[in-house]
Design a protein around this motif. Structure first.
Motif, PDB file in Angstrom:
ATOM      1  N   ARG A   9      -4.652   0.727  -7.581  1.00  0.00           N
ATOM      2  CA  ARG A   9      -5.688   1.300  -6.740  1.00  0.00           C
ATOM      3  C   ARG A   9      -6.607   2.183  -7.563  1.00  0.00           C
ATOM      4  NH1 ARG A   9      -5.612  -2.181  -2.703  1.00  0.00           N
ATOM      5  NH2 ARG A   9      -3.596  -2.297  -1.705  1.00  0.00           N
ATOM      6  N   GLN A  36       2.808   9.597  -0.237  1.00  0.00           N
ATOM      7  CA  GLN A  36       1.649   8.891  -0.774  1.00  0.00           C
ATOM      8  C   GLN A  36       0.402   9.757  -0.712  1.00  0.00           C
ATOM      9  OE1 GLN A  36      -0.255   5.644   1.486  1.00  0.00           O
ATOM     10  NE2 GLN A  36       0.235   4.356  -0.265  1.00  0.00           N
ATOM     11  N   ALA A  61       4.574   2.046  -5.441  1.00  0.00           N
ATOM     12  CA  ALA A  61       4.035   1.797  -6.775  1.00  0.00           C
ATOM     13  C   ALA A  61       5.136   1.922  -7.810  1.00  0.00           C
ATOM     14  CB  ALA A  61       2.921   2.794  -7.097  1.00  0.00           C
ATOM     15  N   ASP A 105       0.813  -1.197   0.000  1.00  0.00           N
ATOM     16  CA  ASP A 105       0.000   0.000   0.000  1.00  0.00           C
ATOM     17  C   ASP A 105       0.853   1.255   0.000  1.00  0.00           C
ATOM     18  OD1 ASP A 105      -2.280  -1.453  -0.044  1.00  0.00           O
ATOM     19  OD2 ASP A 105      -2.708  -1.290   2.094  1.00  0.00           O
ATOM     20  N   THR A 117      -0.064   4.113  -5.322  1.00  0.00           N
ATOM     21  CA  THR A 117      -0.131   2.699  -4.964  1.00  0.00           C
ATOM     22  C   THR A 117      -0.430   1.872  -6.204  1.00  0.00           C
ATOM     23  OG1 THR A 117      -2.442   3.030  -4.338  1.00  0.00           O
ATOM     24  CG2 THR A 117      -0.825   2.981  -2.551  1.00  0.00           C
TER      25      THR A 117
END
Length: 202
Positions: free
Chosen positions: A176, A118, A20, A17, A173
């Motif tokens: 997602r 993030q 990426a 999570d 991420t």
């Protein structure tokens, strides 16, 4: 139900999570959008397919010197010294070379985002990425003092004014809905294809 393949690549099994895969740089040639006010020159940058592969080849050397950080608007590169201006929003932990739709090669990197990084990417504060690269002509191995003969990817930055346009929008991420919707500018729901690491539109 008919599915449309969302990505041309499979998502890594170890995607978390907090990270990426993002496109960092492509082969090709780009120019600045204005002339240098002092010299009148137009900035030109060029990376061959061999350069892209070279950055992947030398990445292990670079990571042996320390973390490959992603900051904000080249704060560290431009001489910022405060903790706020130089803090990392993420770190590049892996890279790989992939074909791109333009017929050349792309260097992709797995960015392990900090909580703040993030959040800011997911919120759309930053959609662009700018790689920090030492050209092959001047690149030196810190451990040996010898020329590497290949360019070095030493870091990168989140920005909304990248010198190298055309990269995929930043992703916070893997796979997602929020990140895909950001890239496409719309609401998208995803369905994981059974027995694979690929996702499809619903």
């Amino acid at each position: 139900m008919h599915h449309i393949l969302l990505m041309h690549r499979e998502l890594p099994l170890d995607a978390s999570d907090g990270g990426a895969w993002n496109e960092l740089i492509t082969s090709g040639t780009k120019f600045s959008s204005q002339r240098n006010p002092h010299s009148g020159a137009i900035r030109k940058e060029q990376f061959s397919e061999a350069d892209i592969r070279g950055m992947a080849d030398t990445f292990a050397q670079v990571t042996s010197w320390g973390p490959v950080a992603v900051d904000c608007n080249h704060g560290t590169l431009f001489g910022a010294v405060s903790a706020e201006d130089t803090k990392a929003l993420g770190h590049i932990s892996q890279v790989e070379v992939r074909d791109n739709p333009g017929g050349g090669l792309s260097l992709w990197g797995f960015i392990e985002w900090t909580e703040e990084g993030q959040r800011r990417v997911r919120a759309g504060e930053f959609r662009g990425f700018s790689a920090e690269i030492i050209p092959a002509a001047v690149a030196v191995d810190k451990a040996t003092g010898k020329a590497t003969g290949k360019p070095l990817l030493t870091g990168g930055t989140c920005t909304n004014s990248p010198f190298w346009p055309g990269l995929a929008p930043l992703a916070a991420t893997e796979g997602r809905e929020a990140d895909v919707a950001l890239a496409f500018g719309c609401k998208i729901s995803l369905l994981k294809i059974e027995g694979t690491n690929s996702y499809s539109f619903l």
